[in-house]
Enzyme design. Structure first.
Site, PDB file in Angstrom:
ATOM      1  N   CYS A 113       0.703  -1.025   0.114  1.00  0.00           N
ATOM      2  CA  CYS A 113      -0.120   0.118   0.003  1.00  0.00           C
ATOM      3  C   CYS A 113       0.850   1.102   0.017  1.00  0.00           C
ATOM      4  CB  CYS A 113      -0.858   0.113   1.202  1.00  0.00           C
ATOM      5  SG  CYS A 113      -1.963  -1.372   1.296  1.00  0.00           S
ATOM      6  N   HIS A 252      -3.719   6.718   2.554  1.00  0.00           N
ATOM      7  CA  HIS A 252      -3.960   5.211   2.278  1.00  0.00           C
ATOM      8  C   HIS A 252      -5.328   4.853   2.571  1.00  0.00           C
ATOM      9  CE1 HIS A 252      -4.040   1.201   0.835  1.00  0.00           C
ATOM     10  NE2 HIS A 252      -4.004   0.800   2.174  1.00  0.00           N
ATOM     11  N   ASN A 282     -10.059  -0.862  -0.343  1.00  0.00           N
ATOM     12  CA  ASN A 282      -8.569  -0.631  -0.377  1.00  0.00           C
ATOM     13  C   ASN A 282      -8.101  -1.295  -1.510  1.00  0.00           C
ATOM     14  OD1 ASN A 282      -5.867  -1.162   0.201  1.00  0.00           O
ATOM     15  ND2 ASN A 282      -6.131  -2.095   2.057  1.00  0.00           N
TER      16      ASN A 282
END
Ligand code: ACO
Length: 325
Positions: A113, A252, A282
């Site tokens: 990420c 994020h 996500n």
């Protein structure tokens, strides 16, 4: 070092939408649980014949058009991904060929990420030193290809997409500072066990569902809040700025509760926090990338604004970046 800025942005989100109601039919979950625990309402899924390179190419084309540049002008391509088309060659090689960016050096990086911020930092070094002039940086993922659709702990969280930007030397503003980190002692919290050289694909690994992502979300949650807060503080200090100078934090998008907890610790009001997790879930390296792209498209980032990117993921790795837009 030359000043390096982002001069074009682009994104690509696959058409297919998977809602929380759709997931209720797959596993024992509810829209209420997913919404209150994560902030996610829906996510995008790439089609069976779309690989990560296809998502990246579409995002790259939009970024190049936005920067008014031709692919032949690129001399560096970095793709951040943990879901490449295949183990090798790199997604970057596939993208380079598809764009006919014949003179560009191209490689992938794996930093989960935090991959997009890691890639931005690498591109900044190359351009800052004068090694290359124009770089394409993409965060692209097809997490649906490594998601266990029988595991309610993880399958409600992830989605597919790509965000891209073009970097080059600028006269003023641009990337002011970057801060990267890694703690390799906690691999067990988030990984994909099989398919690499440690556990090559076999009937046993397939039967044991070891080709799917495994995550201990609860433990990661606490570390994510602490680490993202710390990274934001460090990168701002390095930039010689205060939190009151920040116009927008683009974090994020793993969980809206993580993001709000970080914002609270940093003393940022909600209007200074960018969220698009409700639409996409996500998307690992693609999350910070598409969030930046959408913040720009929505006019949330204006010339002269101070933007703070803040990311955290498997590795564990983290990366933050301050940009004067
Ligand atoms: N639907 C309904 N119930 C569920 C679901 C679901 N989809 N998933 C889990 N539950 C249940 C659990 O079984 C548990 O039940 P129990 O108490 O009876 O055992 C209960 O809900 C609570 O589970 P927790 O895991 O404690 O839930 P939590 O509030 O921590 O939320 C989540 C889970 C959303 C995963 C959260 O922990 C999180 O976001 N973690 C961080 C993820 C992260 O930042 N990852 C790093 C980046 S990702 C990357 O690098 C690719």
């Amino acid at each position: 070092m030359r000043k390096v800025g982002i001069v074009g942005v682009g994104e690509y989100l696959p058409q297919r939408v998977l809602t929380n109601a759709d997931l209720e039919k797959l596993v024992d979950t509810s829209d209420e649980w997913i919404t209150t625990r994560t902030g996610i309402k829906e996510r995008r899924l790439a089609s069976g014949d779309e690989a990560v390179s296809d998502l990246a190419i579409n995002a790259a084309k939009e970024a190049l058009a936005n920067a008014h540049l031709n692919p032949e002008e690129l001399d560096l391509i970095i793709i951040a991904t943990i879901t490449p088309d295949m183990q090798f060659p790199s997604v970057a090689s596939i993208v380079q060929n598809a764009l006919s960016a014949k003179t560009a050096v191209a490689f992938d990086i794996s930093a989960a990420c935090a991959g997009f911020v890691y890639a931005l930092s690498i591109a900044q070094q190359f351009i800052g030193l004068g090694t290359y002039k124009i770089a394409l940086v993409v965060g692209a993922e097809k997490l649906s290809s490594v998601t266990d659709w029988q595991d309610r702990n993880t399958c409600v969280l992830f989605g597919d997409g790509a965000g891209a930007c073009i970097l080059k030397e600028v006269k003023s503003g641009g990337i002011i500072s970057t801060y990267l980190g890694c703690d390799g002692s906690k691999l067990e919290l988030l990984n994909l066990p099989a398919g690499g050289s440690r556990l090559p694909a076999s009937h046993e690994t397939v039967n044991a569902r070891q080709h799917f992502l495994k995550m201990q979300g609860n433990e990661l949650f606490k570390i994510a809040v602490k680490t993202m807060t710390d990274a934001a503080e460090k990168v701002l200090k390095q930039a010689g700025l205060k939190f009151s100078d920040v116009d927008l934090i683009i974090p994020h998008q793993a969980n809206s509760r993580i993001i709000m907890a970080v914002g609270k610790r940093l003393g940022l009001s909600e209007d200074k926090i960018f969220l698009n997790i409700e639409k996409y879930g996500n998307m690992s390296s693609a999350s910070t990338a598409t969030a930046l792209v959408e913040a720009v498209k929505e006019g949330r980032v204006k010339k002269g604004d101070i933007v703070l990117l803040d990311s955290f993921g498997a590795g564990l790795v983290w990366g933050a970046c301050v940009i004067k837009w």
